[in-house]
Design an enzyme around this catalytic site. Structure first.
Site, PDB file in Angstrom:
ATOM      1  N   THR A  71      -7.725   3.283   1.012  1.00 27.48           N
ATOM      2  CA  THR A  71      -6.247   2.622   0.784  1.00 27.48           C
ATOM      3  C   THR A  71      -6.229   2.537  -0.730  1.00 27.48           C
ATOM      4  O   THR A  71      -7.023   1.905  -1.172  1.00 27.48           O
ATOM      5  CB  THR A  71      -6.039   1.327   1.440  1.00 27.48           C
ATOM      6  OG1 THR A  71      -4.844   0.734   1.086  1.00 27.48           O
ATOM      7  CG2 THR A  71      -7.059   0.441   1.410  1.00 27.48           C
ATOM      8  N   GLY A  72      -5.228   2.741  -1.208  1.00 30.83           N
ATOM      9  CA  GLY A  72      -4.843   2.589  -2.514  1.00 30.83           C
ATOM     10  C   GLY A  72      -3.766   3.605  -3.170  1.00 30.83           C
ATOM     11  O   GLY A  72      -3.117   4.155  -2.510  1.00 30.83           O
TER      12      GLY A  72
ATOM     13  N   THR B   8      -1.470   0.184   3.734  1.00 34.39           N
ATOM     14  CA  THR B   8      -2.059   1.066   4.628  1.00 34.39           C
ATOM     15  C   THR B   8      -3.272   0.611   5.619  1.00 34.39           C
ATOM     16  O   THR B   8      -3.705  -0.346   4.989  1.00 34.39           O
ATOM     17  CB  THR B   8      -2.628   2.275   3.690  1.00 34.39           C
ATOM     18  OG1 THR B   8      -1.607   3.009   3.157  1.00 34.39           O
ATOM     19  CG2 THR B   8      -3.555   3.326   4.550  1.00 34.39           C
TER      20      THR B   8
ATOM     21  N   GLY C 213       0.810  11.407   0.159  1.00 33.74           N
ATOM     22  CA  GLY C 213      -0.381  10.491  -0.444  1.00 33.74           C
ATOM     23  C   GLY C 213      -1.946  11.065   0.182  1.00 33.74           C
ATOM     24  O   GLY C 213      -1.873  12.079   0.649  1.00 33.74           O
ATOM     25  N   ASP C 214      -2.883  10.276  -0.139  1.00 32.47           N
ATOM     26  CA  ASP C 214      -4.230  10.766   0.423  1.00 32.47           C
ATOM     27  C   ASP C 214      -4.436  10.526   1.718  1.00 32.47           C
ATOM     28  O   ASP C 214      -5.091  11.168   2.343  1.00 32.47           O
ATOM     29  CB  ASP C 214      -5.200   9.848  -0.494  1.00 32.47           C
ATOM     30  CG  ASP C 214      -5.138   8.468  -0.289  1.00 32.47           C
ATOM     31  OD1 ASP C 214      -3.732   7.835  -0.241  1.00 32.47           O
ATOM     32  OD2 ASP C 214      -5.972   7.610   0.008  1.00 32.47           O
TER      33      ASP C 214
ATOM     34  N   ARG D 192       6.834  13.243  -1.192  1.00 28.42           N
ATOM     35  CA  ARG D 192       5.597  13.079  -1.932  1.00 28.42           C
ATOM     36  C   ARG D 192       4.521  12.560  -0.692  1.00 28.42           C
ATOM     37  O   ARG D 192       5.068  12.098   0.310  1.00 28.42           O
ATOM     38  CB  ARG D 192       5.713  11.874  -2.723  1.00 28.42           C
ATOM     39  CG  ARG D 192       4.227  11.320  -3.260  1.00 28.42           C
ATOM     40  CD  ARG D 192       3.805  10.139  -2.251  1.00 28.42           C
ATOM     41  NE  ARG D 192       2.501   9.439  -3.237  1.00 28.42           N
ATOM     42  CZ  ARG D 192       1.690   8.797  -2.674  1.00 28.42           C
ATOM     43  NH1 ARG D 192       1.792   8.242  -1.519  1.00 28.42           N
ATOM     44  NH2 ARG D 192       0.840   7.995  -3.060  1.00 28.42           N
TER      45      ARG D 192
ATOM     46  N   GLY E 230      -2.675   6.789  -3.957  1.00 32.23           N
ATOM     47  CA  GLY E 230      -3.041   7.942  -3.338  1.00 32.23           C
ATOM     48  C   GLY E 230      -3.462   9.221  -4.455  1.00 32.23           C
ATOM     49  O   GLY E 230      -4.049  10.074  -4.171  1.00 32.23           O
TER      50      GLY E 230
HETATM   51  N1  ASP Z   1      -2.868   5.301  -0.012  1.00 29.95           N
HETATM   52  C1  ASP Z   1      -1.518   5.284   0.086  1.00 29.95           C
HETATM   53  C2  ASP Z   1      -0.843   6.371  -0.486  1.00 29.95           C
HETATM   54  O1  ASP Z   1      -0.932   6.509  -1.586  1.00 29.95           O
HETATM   55  C3  ASP Z   1      -1.104   4.017  -0.111  1.00 29.95           C
HETATM   56  C4  ASP Z   1      -1.925   2.806   0.636  1.00 29.95           C
HETATM   57  O2  ASP Z   1      -2.893   2.748   0.725  1.00 29.95           O
HETATM   58  O3  ASP Z   1      -1.017   1.889   0.784  1.00 29.95           O
HETATM   59  O4  ASP Z   1      -0.007   6.864   0.204  1.00 29.95           O
END
Ligand code: ASP
Length: 351
Positions: A268-269, A217, A247-248, A245, A271
Site C-alpha cells: 500500500t502506498g 488500500t 496503480g500498483d 490511471r 502506486g
Molecule cells: N497503492 C494504491 C495506488 O496507488 C493506493 C493505496 O495504497 O492506497 O493505487
C-alpha cells in the site's frame, strides 16, 4: 606424567562439551520454527498520526481490522486454503467505508470510483487481477475469478465488468460506492489544486501539499496448514486520479506477490513508485536469490529502494515459516496479525 594425561583427557572432554553445546545452538538458530499457519492484513499506510485521531475513530479501525482478520484466521484454523482466507478477509474490508477499497473507494478527478485489485496463489504462481471497474461490489472476488475461470491474468474496465456479470458476481450501481468523506477529500484536493493555479496536472499529482497523504488500500497475506502462501490487494487507487490511471495494486509483482518458496506480500502506498520499484516481487527475489530473511528483504526494498526513489507506503508479508512482517516508511499503517495460537495484534502507529 599420569597427572598430565588426566589433565589432557579432562580438557578434551570439557572442550567437546562446549562444542556440542555450540553446535546445537547454531543449528536451532538457523532453523526458524515453523508456524502451522499465519495471517497478516493492512488497511493502508500514510500520514496517520495519533494527534489527529479521535479515540472513536481509532476504535472503529481496530475493531474492523480485528473482525476481518478473524474471518481469515477461522478459515485457516479449520484447514481452509490461504486463498480463501485472503479473499474472505478482504471482502470484509471492502464492505467497510473506513478503507479505500470496495465501498470506501476514493474518487477520481471525474467523480467516479474505479477499483483495482489482484490475488496470487503461491503454490502455482497463478494470479488474477482487474483494473478500473466501477460496478463490481467486491473486486477481489473478480480477481479470483479471473485467476481461476479465465485464460488471462488481468482484465480492465468494461470487459472486466462483463466477465464479472458472466461469473455471477454481485454487481451494484456505481452510486453504491459514494461516501461523503471520500467525496469531500476530492473537493479538498481540487480546491488546493486550483488555489495553486497548477495547470500542470503532473506537478499537481506529485505536489506533497496537494496529494492525498493517506493510502487506505487493503491487503492480506496468509500461510495455510498445507504450506501454501497467498496474497491479495484491493483499492480505489488515489484520490483525483485521471485518465483511467491504474496503480500498483492490480499489478502482480508491484502490489501483490506470492511464492511458496519465499513469501506472500501485499503493498500500500504511492502506486507510481511501487510499480517502478516492483516492490512485492523484489522482496521475494531478495529472499530467493540472495538468501535474505523476509525482514531483511522488506527493509531493503521499503527503507532503501523505495525511499530513495521518493515513494512512500509499506507492505505486509508472511514467509513460508509463518514469520510475519509489516514494513513502512510512513508515520503509520493500519495492520493486524494473528498467529496459529489465535493471538491477535492490531496496530496503527510506529512502535
Ligand atoms: N497503492 C494504491 C495506488 O496507488 C493506493 C493505496 O495504497 O492506497 O493505487
Amino acid at each position: 606424567m599420569k597427572k598430565i594425561l588426566y589433565l589432557c583427557s579432562f580438557l578434551l572432554t570439557f572442550s567437546s562439551c562446549i562444542n556440542t553445546e555450540t553446535k546445537v545452538k547454531t543449528a536451532s538458530e538457523s532453523m526458524p520454527s515453523k508456524a502451522e499457519f499465519a495471517i497478516i492484513i493492512h488497511g493502508g499506510a500514510g500520514t496517520i498520526l495519533k494527534k489527529n485521531m479521535t479515540l472513536e475513530k481509532e476504535t472503529a479501525y481496530k475493531t474492523k481490522l480485528g473482525e476481518a482478520i478473524r474471518v481469515g484466521y477461522t478459515i485457516l484454523k479449520n484447514g481452509g486454503s490461504s486463498l480463501d482466507a485472503v479473499q474472505k478477509t478482504i471482502n470484509l474490508l471492502e464492505d467497510s467505508p473506513l478503507f479505500n477499497a470496495g465501498k470506501g473507494a476514493v474518487f477520481t478527478n471525474a467523480g467516479t470510483n474505479e477499483h483495482d485489485t489482484s490475488i496470487m496463489d503461491g503454490k502455482t504462481l497463478n494470479a488474477g487481477a482487474s483494473a478500473g471497474t466501477t460496478t463490481v461490489k467486491n473486486p477481489i472476488n473478480l480477481a479470483r475469478a479471473v485467476m481461476e475461470n479465465s485464460p488471462h491474468v488481468m482484465l480492465s474496465g468494461k470487459g472486466a465488468e462483463t466477465f464479472a456479470e458472466e461469473q455471477g458476481l454481485q454487481i451494484v450501481d456505481p452510486s453504491y460506492f459514494y461516501t461523503e468523506s471520500r467525496f469531500n477529500s476530492l473537493q479538498r484536493i481540487k480546491e488546493k489544486e486550483s488555489a495553486k493555479q497548477k495547470l500542470d496536472t503532473k506537478a499537481a499529482f506529485y505536489d506533497p501539499d496537494i496529494k492525498d497523504s493517506k493510502f487506505g488500500t487493503v491487503g492480506c497475506a496468509a500461510l495455510d496448514k498445507n504450506g501454501n502462501l497467498a496474497a491479495g490487494t484491493s483499492t480505489g487507487g488515489m484520490t483525483n486520479k485521471r485518465w483511467g490511471r491504474i496503480g500498483d495494486s492490480p499489478i502482480i509483482g508491484a502490489g501483490t506477490y506470492a511464492n511458496n518458496a519465499t513469501c506472500a506480500v501485499s503493498s500500500t502506498g504511492w502506486g507510481e513508485y511501487f510499480i517502478r520499484a516492483m516492490v512485492a516481487h523484489d522482496i521475494s527475489a531478495l529472499m530467493d536469490y540472495k538468501g535474505l530473511t523476509l525482514k531483511e528483504a522488506a527493509q531493503e526494498v521499503i527503507q532503501k529502494k523505495l525511499s530513495e526513489l521518493g515513494g512512500d507506503g509499506g507492505i505486509i508479508a508472511v514467509d513460508k515459516n509463518g514469520t510475519m512482517v509489516a514494513e513502512f516508511n510512513t508515520a503509520g499503517m493500519y495492520r493486524a496479525t494473528m498467529n496459529d495460537k489465535g493471538e491477535l495484534e492490531v496496530k496503527i502507529y510506529k512502535e
